[in-house]
Design a protein around this motif. Structure first.
Motif, PDB file in Angstrom:
ATOM      1  N   ALA A 257       1.661  -5.984   2.100  1.00  0.00           N
ATOM      2  CA  ALA A 257       0.463  -6.464   0.837  1.00  0.00           C
ATOM      3  C   ALA A 257      -0.768  -6.206   1.484  1.00  0.00           C
ATOM      4  CB  ALA A 257       0.933  -7.893   0.650  1.00  0.00           C
ATOM      5  N   GLU A 258      -0.909  -6.415   2.844  1.00  0.00           N
ATOM      6  CA  GLU A 258      -2.319  -6.293   3.303  1.00  0.00           C
ATOM      7  C   GLU A 258      -2.628  -4.758   3.292  1.00  0.00           C
ATOM      8  OE1 GLU A 258      -2.543  -7.958   7.078  1.00  0.00           O
ATOM      9  OE2 GLU A 258      -3.041  -9.967   6.559  1.00  0.00           O
ATOM     10  N   ALA A 259      -1.670  -3.918   3.697  1.00  0.00           N
ATOM     11  CA  ALA A 259      -1.915  -2.571   3.928  1.00  0.00           C
ATOM     12  C   ALA A 259      -2.227  -2.071   2.474  1.00  0.00           C
ATOM     13  CB  ALA A 259      -0.709  -1.753   4.035  1.00  0.00           C
TER      14      ALA A 259
ATOM     15  N   ARG B 252      -8.763  -4.293  -2.441  1.00  0.00           N
ATOM     16  CA  ARG B 252      -8.634  -5.597  -3.250  1.00  0.00           C
ATOM     17  C   ARG B 252      -8.880  -6.894  -2.237  1.00  0.00           C
ATOM     18  NH1 ARG B 252      -3.130  -3.237  -5.526  1.00  0.00           N
ATOM     19  NH2 ARG B 252      -2.351  -4.118  -3.565  1.00  0.00           N
ATOM     20  N   GLU B 253      -9.072  -7.947  -2.814  1.00  0.00           N
ATOM     21  CA  GLU B 253      -9.042  -8.931  -2.011  1.00  0.00           C
ATOM     22  C   GLU B 253      -9.952  -9.161  -0.940  1.00  0.00           C
ATOM     23  OE1 GLU B 253      -7.139 -11.863  -3.504  1.00  0.00           O
ATOM     24  OE2 GLU B 253      -6.256 -10.273  -4.776  1.00  0.00           O
ATOM     25  N   SER B 254      -9.659  -9.436   0.253  1.00  0.00           N
ATOM     26  CA  SER B 254     -10.575  -9.335   1.486  1.00  0.00           C
ATOM     27  C   SER B 254     -11.080  -8.223   1.860  1.00  0.00           C
ATOM     28  CB  SER B 254      -9.966 -10.428   2.539  1.00  0.00           C
ATOM     29  OG  SER B 254      -8.878 -10.112   2.840  1.00  0.00           O
ATOM     30  N   PHE B 255     -10.540  -7.202   1.415  1.00  0.00           N
ATOM     31  CA  PHE B 255     -10.684  -5.740   1.802  1.00  0.00           C
ATOM     32  C   PHE B 255     -11.598  -4.857   0.961  1.00  0.00           C
ATOM     33  CE2 PHE B 255      -6.727  -7.280   3.616  1.00  0.00           C
ATOM     34  CZ  PHE B 255      -6.969  -7.095   5.002  1.00  0.00           C
ATOM     35  N   LYS B 256     -12.257  -5.618   0.027  1.00  0.00           N
ATOM     36  CA  LYS B 256     -13.215  -4.883  -0.874  1.00  0.00           C
ATOM     37  C   LYS B 256     -14.087  -3.853  -0.329  1.00  0.00           C
ATOM     38  CE  LYS B 256     -13.286  -8.368  -4.546  1.00  0.00           C
ATOM     39  NZ  LYS B 256     -11.978  -8.045  -5.241  1.00  0.00           N
ATOM     40  N   GLU B 257     -14.481  -3.988   0.933  1.00  0.00           N
ATOM     41  CA  GLU B 257     -15.199  -3.214   1.627  1.00  0.00           C
ATOM     42  C   GLU B 257     -14.598  -2.261   2.703  1.00  0.00           C
ATOM     43  OE1 GLU B 257     -18.800  -3.007   0.590  1.00  0.00           O
ATOM     44  OE2 GLU B 257     -18.124  -4.574  -0.530  1.00  0.00           O
TER      45      GLU B 257
END
Length: 141
Positions: free
Chosen positions: A39-41, A48-53
């Motif tokens: 899911a994090e990958a 998405r989520e905490s990986f927008k940047e």
């Protein structure tokens, strides 16, 4: 040589440390981002989520046996997306089963490497991956 960005999808702390150690020993200047489940990958890759940047990786090292979504599912999502499918994905896993190897290539894995059990062999395998993908090969930009 410019810095390369690698996404390591791995839940085993020992393998994470060994992979980072191998890159530190090489001539390759690499930024390594680590996520520990499928899911994090996908959140990282689709920003998405905490990986927008999150920065787009030049190469993905993907374990098969990871929580939430396994590596086969993640690989299928990557190779099914127009904006991600050109990123080389190397399945780096403990599995050496023909079923896993065949499924990985059916889903367009760029390479399949069974993780050596011996620490020194593991580091040598990572160094060979680096040499091939970052010195011999040309990556898409």
């Amino acid at each position: 040589m410019e810095q390369v960005h690698i996404l390591l999808v791995e839940d085993n702390e020992g393998d994470i440390l060994l992979t980072k150690e191998a890159f530190e020993e090489s001539k390759i200047i690499a930024e390594i981002s680590v996520v520990k489940n499928g899911a994090e990958a996908l959140d990282f890759l689709f920003q998405r989520e905490s990986f927008k940047e999150a920065k787009r990786p030049d190469l993905i090292l993907l374990d098969i046996n990871i929580p939430i979504y396994d590596g086969h599912y993640v690989l299928k999502q990557i190779k099914g997306d127009k904006s991600l499918k050109k990123i080389p994905v190397i399945m780096l896993t403990t599995s050496s089963s023909n079923k896993d190897i065949n499924l990985a290539f059916e889903n367009h894995s760029n390479s399949y490497v069974s993780k050596p059990i011996d620490m020194n062999d593991f580091i040598r395998a990572i160094l060979k991956i680096q040499e091939f993908w970052f010195q011999l090969s040309k990556l898409p930009k």
